[in-house]
Design a protein around this motif. Structure first.
Motif, PDB file in Angstrom:
ATOM      1  N   UNK A 115      31.108  80.056  -4.397  1.00  0.00           N
ATOM      2  CA  UNK A 115      32.197  79.090  -4.284  1.00  0.00           C
ATOM      3  C   UNK A 115      33.552  79.747  -4.503  1.00  0.00           C
ATOM      4  N   UNK A 116      33.624  80.607  -5.502  1.00  0.00           N
ATOM      5  CA  UNK A 116      34.899  81.256  -5.822  1.00  0.00           C
ATOM      6  C   UNK A 116      35.330  82.233  -4.741  1.00  0.00           C
ATOM      7  N   UNK A 117      34.354  82.859  -4.087  1.00  0.00           N
ATOM      8  CA  UNK A 117      34.667  83.875  -3.074  1.00  0.00           C
ATOM      9  C   UNK A 117      35.486  83.315  -1.921  1.00  0.00           C
ATOM     10  N   UNK A 118      35.230  82.081  -1.530  1.00  0.00           N
ATOM     11  CA  UNK A 118      35.979  81.467  -0.430  1.00  0.00           C
ATOM     12  C   UNK A 118      36.207  79.999  -0.767  1.00  0.00           C
ATOM     13  N   UNK A 119      37.368  79.709  -1.314  1.00  0.00           N
ATOM     14  CA  UNK A 119      37.615  78.362  -1.820  1.00  0.00           C
ATOM     15  C   UNK A 119      37.890  77.329  -0.729  1.00  0.00           C
ATOM     16  N   UNK A 120      38.098  77.752   0.501  1.00  0.00           N
ATOM     17  CA  UNK A 120      38.273  76.792   1.590  1.00  0.00           C
ATOM     18  C   UNK A 120      36.943  76.364   2.199  1.00  0.00           C
ATOM     19  N   UNK A 121      35.987  77.281   2.244  1.00  0.00           N
ATOM     20  CA  UNK A 121      34.715  76.987   2.926  1.00  0.00           C
ATOM     21  C   UNK A 121      33.494  77.346   2.089  1.00  0.00           C
ATOM     22  N   UNK A 153      34.353  65.808  -0.749  1.00  0.00           N
ATOM     23  CA  UNK A 153      34.363  67.022  -1.582  1.00  0.00           C
ATOM     24  C   UNK A 153      33.918  68.288  -0.860  1.00  0.00           C
ATOM     25  N   UNK A 154      33.269  68.160   0.297  1.00  0.00           N
ATOM     26  CA  UNK A 154      32.853  69.349   1.032  1.00  0.00           C
ATOM     27  C   UNK A 154      34.024  70.315   1.218  1.00  0.00           C
ATOM     28  N   UNK A 155      35.205  69.777   1.485  1.00  0.00           N
ATOM     29  CA  UNK A 155      36.364  70.603   1.823  1.00  0.00           C
ATOM     30  C   UNK A 155      36.980  71.306   0.630  1.00  0.00           C
ATOM     31  N   UNK A 156      36.939  70.669  -0.533  1.00  0.00           N
ATOM     32  CA  UNK A 156      37.650  71.252  -1.683  1.00  0.00           C
ATOM     33  C   UNK A 156      36.759  71.515  -2.885  1.00  0.00           C
ATOM     34  N   UNK A 157      35.474  71.281  -2.743  1.00  0.00           N
ATOM     35  CA  UNK A 157      34.581  71.451  -3.894  1.00  0.00           C
ATOM     36  C   UNK A 157      34.634  72.870  -4.450  1.00  0.00           C
ATOM     37  N   UNK A 158      34.728  73.850  -3.572  1.00  0.00           N
ATOM     38  CA  UNK A 158      34.799  75.240  -4.038  1.00  0.00           C
ATOM     39  C   UNK A 158      36.048  75.459  -4.880  1.00  0.00           C
ATOM     40  N   UNK A 159      37.170  74.905  -4.449  1.00  0.00           N
ATOM     41  CA  UNK A 159      38.421  75.051  -5.203  1.00  0.00           C
ATOM     42  C   UNK A 159      38.348  74.317  -6.536  1.00  0.00           C
ATOM     43  N   UNK A 214      52.003  73.456   6.534  1.00  0.00           N
ATOM     44  CA  UNK A 214      50.916  73.545   5.566  1.00  0.00           C
ATOM     45  C   UNK A 214      49.988  74.722   5.860  1.00  0.00           C
ATOM     46  N   UNK A 215      49.715  74.951   7.136  1.00  0.00           N
ATOM     47  CA  UNK A 215      48.752  75.989   7.507  1.00  0.00           C
ATOM     48  C   UNK A 215      49.293  77.392   7.248  1.00  0.00           C
ATOM     49  N   UNK A 216      50.579  77.611   7.534  1.00  0.00           N
ATOM     50  CA  UNK A 216      51.140  78.956   7.428  1.00  0.00           C
ATOM     51  C   UNK A 216      51.928  79.209   6.143  1.00  0.00           C
ATOM     52  N   UNK A 217      52.459  78.158   5.535  1.00  0.00           N
ATOM     53  CA  UNK A 217      53.353  78.375   4.397  1.00  0.00           C
ATOM     54  C   UNK A 217      52.834  77.830   3.065  1.00  0.00           C
ATOM     55  N   UNK A 218      52.305  76.637   3.080  1.00  0.00           N
ATOM     56  CA  UNK A 218      51.970  75.960   1.829  1.00  0.00           C
ATOM     57  C   UNK A 218      50.536  76.184   1.387  1.00  0.00           C
ATOM     58  N   UNK A 219      49.598  75.967   2.278  1.00  0.00           N
ATOM     59  CA  UNK A 219      48.194  76.085   1.918  1.00  0.00           C
ATOM     60  C   UNK A 219      47.566  74.727   1.685  1.00  0.00           C
ATOM     61  N   UNK A 220      46.267  74.665   1.891  1.00  0.00           N
ATOM     62  CA  UNK A 220      45.535  73.404   1.813  1.00  0.00           C
ATOM     63  C   UNK A 220      45.624  72.743   0.438  1.00  0.00           C
ATOM     64  N   UNK A 221      45.402  73.503  -0.614  1.00  0.00           N
ATOM     65  CA  UNK A 221      45.348  72.923  -1.949  1.00  0.00           C
ATOM     66  C   UNK A 221      46.696  72.403  -2.426  1.00  0.00           C
ATOM     67  N   UNK A 222      47.757  73.167  -2.210  1.00  0.00           N
ATOM     68  CA  UNK A 222      49.086  72.719  -2.634  1.00  0.00           C
ATOM     69  C   UNK A 222      49.530  71.508  -1.831  1.00  0.00           C
ATOM     70  N   UNK A 223      49.186  71.472  -0.551  1.00  0.00           N
ATOM     71  CA  UNK A 223      49.532  70.318   0.281  1.00  0.00           C
ATOM     72  C   UNK A 223      48.822  69.078  -0.241  1.00  0.00           C
ATOM     73  N   UNK A 224      47.568  69.250  -0.664  1.00  0.00           N
ATOM     74  CA  UNK A 224      46.806  68.131  -1.196  1.00  0.00           C
ATOM     75  C   UNK A 224      47.432  67.604  -2.480  1.00  0.00           C
ATOM     76  N   UNK A 225      47.872  68.521  -3.321  1.00  0.00           N
ATOM     77  CA  UNK A 225      48.505  68.100  -4.569  1.00  0.00           C
ATOM     78  C   UNK A 225      49.821  67.377  -4.309  1.00  0.00           C
ATOM     79  N   UNK A 226      50.527  67.791  -3.263  1.00  0.00           N
ATOM     80  CA  UNK A 226      51.785  67.124  -2.922  1.00  0.00           C
ATOM     81  C   UNK A 226      51.526  65.684  -2.498  1.00  0.00           C
ATOM     82  N   UNK A 227      50.453  65.482  -1.745  1.00  0.00           N
ATOM     83  CA  UNK A 227      50.070  64.121  -1.379  1.00  0.00           C
ATOM     84  C   UNK A 227      49.738  63.323  -2.633  1.00  0.00           C
TER      85      UNK A 227
END
Length: 471
Positions: A281-287, A51-57, A369-382
Motif C-alpha cells: 500500500x505504501x509503495x504506491x499510494x494512488x493504486x 476507498x479503493x482510490x485512497x485506501x493506500x494513502x 490537480x493532475x499536474x500541480x496539486x495531486x489527488x490527496x491535496x485536492x481531496x482535502x481541499x474539497x
C-alpha cells in the motif's frame, strides 16, 4: 478519493440526473424522488467502493489503521446527519445548509456557507475524474491520465445536458454492480488470507495497533478519508424534488452513513489483513489497493480498478456535476450569483448555464490537480468546503433550535444542543487536521466570497434572498 464531497449522487446520469432531469420546463422542479431514490443517489455519489482510490494513502498516513480513520469520520458524519435531520423538516428546500444559516443567523453568513459549499461541489467532479483516470492508468499506462479525464468529462457533460429520467434505473444497476464487485473482493480476499497464513492473517492490529497509534497522524488520515462520507449532504440539495421532503432526506442520510461506514471499515480491515506490513500500500499510494486486491488474483485487481474508474468517472462525477449545477442554479435564482447560472432548459428543466460553467471549471481543474496539486491535496481541499459547512450546520442547530428556537416543536436538549455540539467538536477537530496548504487556499476562497458578497450586495445593490430562492 477522498470524497465526496459530492460535494451528490447519481444525478443525471446517476440519481441526481433523475432529480434535475425530473425538473419541469420552468425553474420549478417536480417532486419525483422517493426515499429509496435518495439513498441510491447518496450511495452512488459516495460510492460503496470509494476507498479503493485512497485506501493506500489513508493506510500510510494512519500508520496501518485505515479502519479507525473511517470509523472516526463516520462518527462525525453521523452526528452531522442528525443535525441535518433537525433542520430538514423545518426548511424543506434545495438550498440546504446555506438556507438554514440565512434564516437562523443572517443572509451574509448564509451566503458564505453557500460559497463554501460551492468550493466542495465545484472541485469534486475533477477529483473523481482524476481518481478514475489513476485507476485505469495502472493497467493502461500508455494513455495519460488527463486524456481519460477529458473523455469522461465530455461524456458526463453530454448526459447531464440531456437530462433523461431513465437514469434512475441506470443508477440502481450501477449501484448493484458496485456491490457485486465489493462482494467479490470480500470473498476472494478472505480466501486469500486463509490460504496464505505465512504472508497474510486476521489480526486485531489490522484494526487498531496501539504501538503505532498517533492521534495527529490519525486525524490527518481522517481528514483525507472524509470525502468518502461528505456526499450524504448532497441529498439535501434535492429536497425540493423529494416526495417526502420532511422525512425522506433525513432517513436517507442516516441510513447511508451507517451502511457505508460499515462497508468502508470492513474493506479497510480486510485490506490490511491481506497486506499486514502495509508495504504494498505504501509503495504506491494512488493504486496500492488494486495491487493488494491482485494478490487474490490479478483479475480481481483489474475488476476493482475498472469498476472504480467507471463509478467515479461516470456516475459519481456526473452526480457531482448535477449537485453543483443545482446548487448554483438555486443561488442564482436568489440573486446571489450571476443570472446566467439560473438558466434552465425549456424542455427538460436542466440547469444549462450552471452545467456548462461546471464543465468548463472542471476542465481547468483537471490539469491543475493532475499536474500541480495531486489527488490527496485536492481531496482535502474539497473537504475544507464540506467540513466547514458541516461545522456551521451544527452551530446553526445549536443557535437556532437550542438557544433561540423556542417556537420550534420537538426540540430537546440532547437533539438541539448536545448532539450538534459533539458533531461540531469532532468535525472541527478533523477540519483543523487538513493541513496548512489546504487552509491557506480555503481561507483565500472564503475571503474572496466575502468580498464578492459585499461588492455584489452593497456595491451593485443586488438583493440576495437565498431563503426565497430555495423555497
Amino acid at each position: 478519493m477522498v470524497t465526496n464531497p459530492k460535494p451528490a449522487a447519481a444525478a443525471q446520469g446517476a440519481s441526481a440526473a433523475s432529480a434535475v432531469t425530473a425538473a419541469s420546463a420552468d425553474t420549478a422542479l417536480k417532486r419525483t424522488l422517493t426515499t429509496k431514490d435518495l439513498i441510491v443517489f447518496g450511495m452512488i455519489f459516495m460510492v460503496p467502493i470509494a476507498p479503493f482510490s485512497i485506501l493506500a494513502s489513508v493506510a500510510a498516513v494512519s500508520n496501518g489503521m485505515p479502519a479507525i480513520a473511517y470509523l472516526i469520520a463516520m462518527v462525525a458524519m453521523l452526528f452531522t446527519a442528525l443535525s441535518f435531520g433537525m433542520m430538514v423538516p423545518l426548511f424543506p428546500s434545495s438550498g440546504s445548509i446555506y438556507v438554514y444559516a440565512s434564516h437562523e443567523m443572517s443572509h451574509g453568513i448564509g451566503f458564505v456557507v453557500g460559497w463554501l459549499m460551492i468550493l466542495q461541489y465545484l472541485i469534486t467532479p475533477a477529483i473523481m475524474l482524476i481518481m478514475a483516470a489513476n485507476a485505469l492508468h495502472e493497467y493502461i499506462p500508455g494513455v495519460p491520465t488527463w486524456v481519460w479525464c477529458v473523455i469522461f468529462l465530455a461524456v458526463i457533460t453530454a448526459i447531464a445536458l440531456r437530462g433523461t429520467g431513465a437514469t434512475v434505473l441506470v443508477d440502481k444497476l450501477a449501484l448493484a454492480a458496485e456491490l457485486v464487485v465489493l462482494a467479490l473482493f470480500f470473498v476472494f480476499g478472505i480466501i486469500y488470507v486463509c490460504k496464505h497464513p505465512e504472508t497474510a492473517h486476521f489480526s486485531g492490529t489490522a484494526f487498531f495497533n496501539p504501538s503505532k497509534f498517533n492521534m495527529s497522524d490519525m486525524m490527518s488520515a481522517v481528514s483525507l478519508c472524509a470525502l468518502s462520507y461528505v456526499g450524504f449532504g448532497s441529498i439535501v440539495t434535492l429536497d425540493n424534488q423529494s416526495v417526502q421532503p420532511k422525512k425522506g432526506p433525513r432517513k436517507a442520510m442516516i441510513i447511508i452513513v451507517l451502511i457505508l461506514g460499515f462497508l468502508y471499515m470492513s474493506m479497510s480491515f480486510l485490506t490490511m489483513c491481506m497486506d499486514p506490513s502495509g508495504n504494498i500500500l505504501v509503495a504506491n499510494q494512488n493504486t496500492g489497493f488494486y495491487e493488494v486486491a491482485g494478490l487474490a488474483g490479478k483479475w480481481l485487481g483489474v475488476v476493482c480498478a475498472v469498476a472504480n474508474a467507471l463509478a467515479l468517472g461516470l456516475f459519481t462525477s456526473l452526480s457531482g456535476m448535477t449537485a453543483i449545477s443545482s446548487l448554483m442554479n438555486t443561488m442564482a435564482q436568489g440573486d446571489a450569483l450571476p443570472k446566467f447560472l439560473a438558466r434552465t432548459g425549456k424542455k427538460n428543466g436542466v440547469p444549462v448555464g450552471a452545467t456548462l460553467f461546471t464543465a468548463g471549471v472542471s476542465l481547468v481543474l483537471i490539469f491543475v490537480f493532475d499536474f500541480l496539486v495531486g489527488q490527496n491535496e485536492a481531496a482535502k481541499l474539497s473537504n475544507f468546503g464540506a467540513l466547514s459547512t458541516y461545522f456551521m450546520l451544527n452551530l446553526v442547530v445549536i443557535w437556532g433550535l437550542g438557544i433561540k428556537g423556542r417556537q420550534y416543536t420537538g426540540r430537546t436538549f440532547w437533539r438541539s444542543v448536545l448532539c450538534p455540539l459533539i458533531g461540531a467538536a469532532v468535525t472541527f477537530y478533523i477540519f483543523v487536521s487538513l493541513g496548512v496548504k489546504v487552509w491557506i487556499v480555503g481561507v483565500i476562497w472564503t475571503v474572496l466570497g466575502i468580498v464578492y458578497y459585499l461588492v455584489w450586495s452593497k456595491g451593485l445593490h443586488h438583493t440576495v434572498d437565498l431563503e426565497q430562492s430555495a423555497s
